[in-house]
Design a protein around this motif. Structure first.
Motif, PDB file in Angstrom:
ATOM      1  N   PRO A 147       0.847  -1.036   0.160  1.00 18.59           N
ATOM      2  CA  PRO A 147       0.350  -0.102   0.100  1.00 18.59           C
ATOM      3  C   PRO A 147       0.568   0.840   0.175  1.00 18.59           C
ATOM      4  O   PRO A 147       1.783   1.635   0.731  1.00 18.59           O
ATOM      5  CB  PRO A 147      -0.793  -0.203   1.164  1.00 18.59           C
ATOM      6  N   GLY A 148       0.833   2.204  -1.278  1.00 19.77           N
ATOM      7  CA  GLY A 148       1.261   3.757  -0.996  1.00 19.77           C
ATOM      8  C   GLY A 148       2.721   3.397  -1.883  1.00 19.77           C
ATOM      9  O   GLY A 148       3.205   4.856  -2.214  1.00 19.77           O
ATOM     10  N   ALA A 149       3.332   2.631  -1.664  1.00 19.14           N
ATOM     11  CA  ALA A 149       4.482   2.100  -2.579  1.00 19.14           C
ATOM     12  C   ALA A 149       4.958   3.027  -4.061  1.00 19.14           C
ATOM     13  O   ALA A 149       5.688   2.684  -4.234  1.00 19.14           O
ATOM     14  CB  ALA A 149       5.055   0.511  -2.102  1.00 19.14           C
ATOM     15  N   HIS A 150       4.121   2.485  -4.725  1.00 19.46           N
ATOM     16  CA  HIS A 150       3.222   2.062  -5.645  1.00 19.46           C
ATOM     17  C   HIS A 150       3.270   3.933  -6.283  1.00 19.46           C
ATOM     18  O   HIS A 150       2.545   5.215  -5.450  1.00 19.46           O
ATOM     19  CB  HIS A 150       2.789   1.795  -6.903  1.00 19.46           C
ATOM     20  N   THR A 151       3.812   4.518  -7.775  1.00 24.10           N
ATOM     21  CA  THR A 151       2.959   6.174  -7.818  1.00 24.10           C
ATOM     22  C   THR A 151       2.308   6.181  -9.147  1.00 24.10           C
ATOM     23  O   THR A 151       2.811   5.204  -9.718  1.00 24.10           O
ATOM     24  CB  THR A 151       4.669   6.505  -8.216  1.00 24.10           C
ATOM     25  N   PHE A 152       1.871   6.782  -9.380  1.00 23.28           N
ATOM     26  CA  PHE A 152       0.909   7.234  -9.967  1.00 23.28           C
ATOM     27  C   PHE A 152       1.188   8.613 -11.150  1.00 23.28           C
ATOM     28  O   PHE A 152       1.610   9.680  -9.837  1.00 23.28           O
ATOM     29  CB  PHE A 152      -0.792   7.445  -9.750  1.00 23.28           C
ATOM     30  N   ALA A 153       1.231   8.880 -12.018  1.00 22.92           N
ATOM     31  CA  ALA A 153       1.753  10.675 -12.825  1.00 22.92           C
ATOM     32  C   ALA A 153      -0.224  11.176 -13.095  1.00 22.92           C
ATOM     33  O   ALA A 153      -0.517  10.378 -13.994  1.00 22.92           O
ATOM     34  CB  ALA A 153       2.114  10.317 -13.830  1.00 22.92           C
TER      35      ALA A 153
END
Length: 320
Positions: A147-153
């Motif tokens: 949770p929260g480790a990946h990113t979105f642009a």
């Protein structure tokens, strides 16, 4: 004498009706709140060319960028309600009350006459090399595992991509870290470079990268598969029900424009959206024809304004 007076009155009334119905009698200005060359400007110019031919008067596009389209919207809202100054807007018009509640001097709904949407830009969930998953199910599993480790642009805080991604995260019970950019091009560049993991982006902004294999599309946020990406499932087909995301492009006038102008513009917009040439033009841009007019367009705009206000409130999101 009474008969002659009544006849004269009827003739005058008919003449007045004819004068009112004669629209347009002079060139029409179409104000665009974005710079030249972007999708809103391109669609506006295609519509203007069609309307000029259809209605027999020049429709002239004027780009008036500034303050996330507030400058253009305010200009049109304060223009005479005669049908000769129009706004060619997009979905972000519905976001303005949520993001700039203390800044805008117009009502995004009541200060305008929503005429028709004429095109839509569907969105797709795409991933880059830093997140080499092939299915939406695998993508969601990765988010839930960390949770929260990946990113979105996104093209920026409060952009349609930002709102669309937050809706997806809520629907799936997942979380990611938002990486906002100052526009779509840099966001897509960093996505391809692996500096950020994913993006829910408009098809037009990522279609070349998908076609070249530099990015991977996991799902289309549409009711049916996209003709440009027939191999990519919809979110519903991939297991996430009730999620769609698309940007609209459409025509609005100031509140209270004459009915003759309103009806003529709706006819022109409907004919434009249904013209096969329009479909060809839009398809090359990663867009699709779409026409929602009159009361239906107004209801859609009202619903979106309320939805964005609610989401911005929950996220404590304001841009002042």
């Amino acid at each position: 004498m009474k008969i002659l007076a009544a006849l004269a009155g009827a003739i005058l009334a008919l003449s007045a009706q004819t004068a009112t119905a004669a629209y347009p009698e002079k060139p029409v200005r179409i104000i665009v709140g974005f710079s030249a060359g972007g999708p809103t400007d391109i669609v506006a110019r295609a519509f203007a060319a069609h309307a000029s031919h259809e209605l027999g008067q020049a429709f002239i596009v004027e780009d008036m960028p500034g303050a996330n389209t507030i400058v253009a919207a305010q200009f049109v809202a304060q223009s005479p309600a005669d049908g000769y100054t129009l706004l060619f807007g997009a979905t972000n018009h519905a976001m303005l009350p949520a993001l700039y509640s203390g800044r805008i001097k117009f009502d995004a709904l009541r200060s305008f006459t929503p005429l028709c949407s004429v095109a839509s830009s569907p969105s797709v969930l795409v991933v880059g090399p830093s997140m080499p998953v092939k299915t939406l199910g695998d993508f969601i599993a990765q988010l839930k595992a960390r949770p929260g480790a990946h990113t979105f642009a996104t093209p920026g805080i409060g952009s349609s991509g930002h709102f669309d991604t937050e809706r997806f995260l809520r629907l799936t019970g997942t979380s990611m870290t938002h990486i906002p950019y100052k526009g779509a091009s840099q966001a897509i560049s960093d996505l391809m470079g692996g500096q950020v993991d994913s993006s829910i982006a408009t098809l037009g902004s990522v279609l070349p990268q998908l076609q070249s294999g530099k990015l991977t599309a996991l799902a289309a946020a549409t009711a049916q598969r996209l003709p440009q990406l027939p191999q990519v499932p919809t979110f519903a087909e991939a297991g996430v029900q009730g999620y769609t995301a698309e940007a609209w492009y459409g025509v609005l006038g100031p509140a209270g424009i004459p009915d003759a102008a309103r009806q003529a513009l709706i006819r022109a917009a409907t004919d434009f959206a249904q013209d096969p040439k329009t479909a060809d033009t839009l398809n090359r841009l990663g867009l699709q024809p779409q026409h929602t007019c009159g009361d239906q367009f107004q209801a859609r705009l009202a619903h979106e304004i309320d939805e964005y206000k609610s989401l911005a409130h929950d996220l404590n999101l304001h841009v002042e």
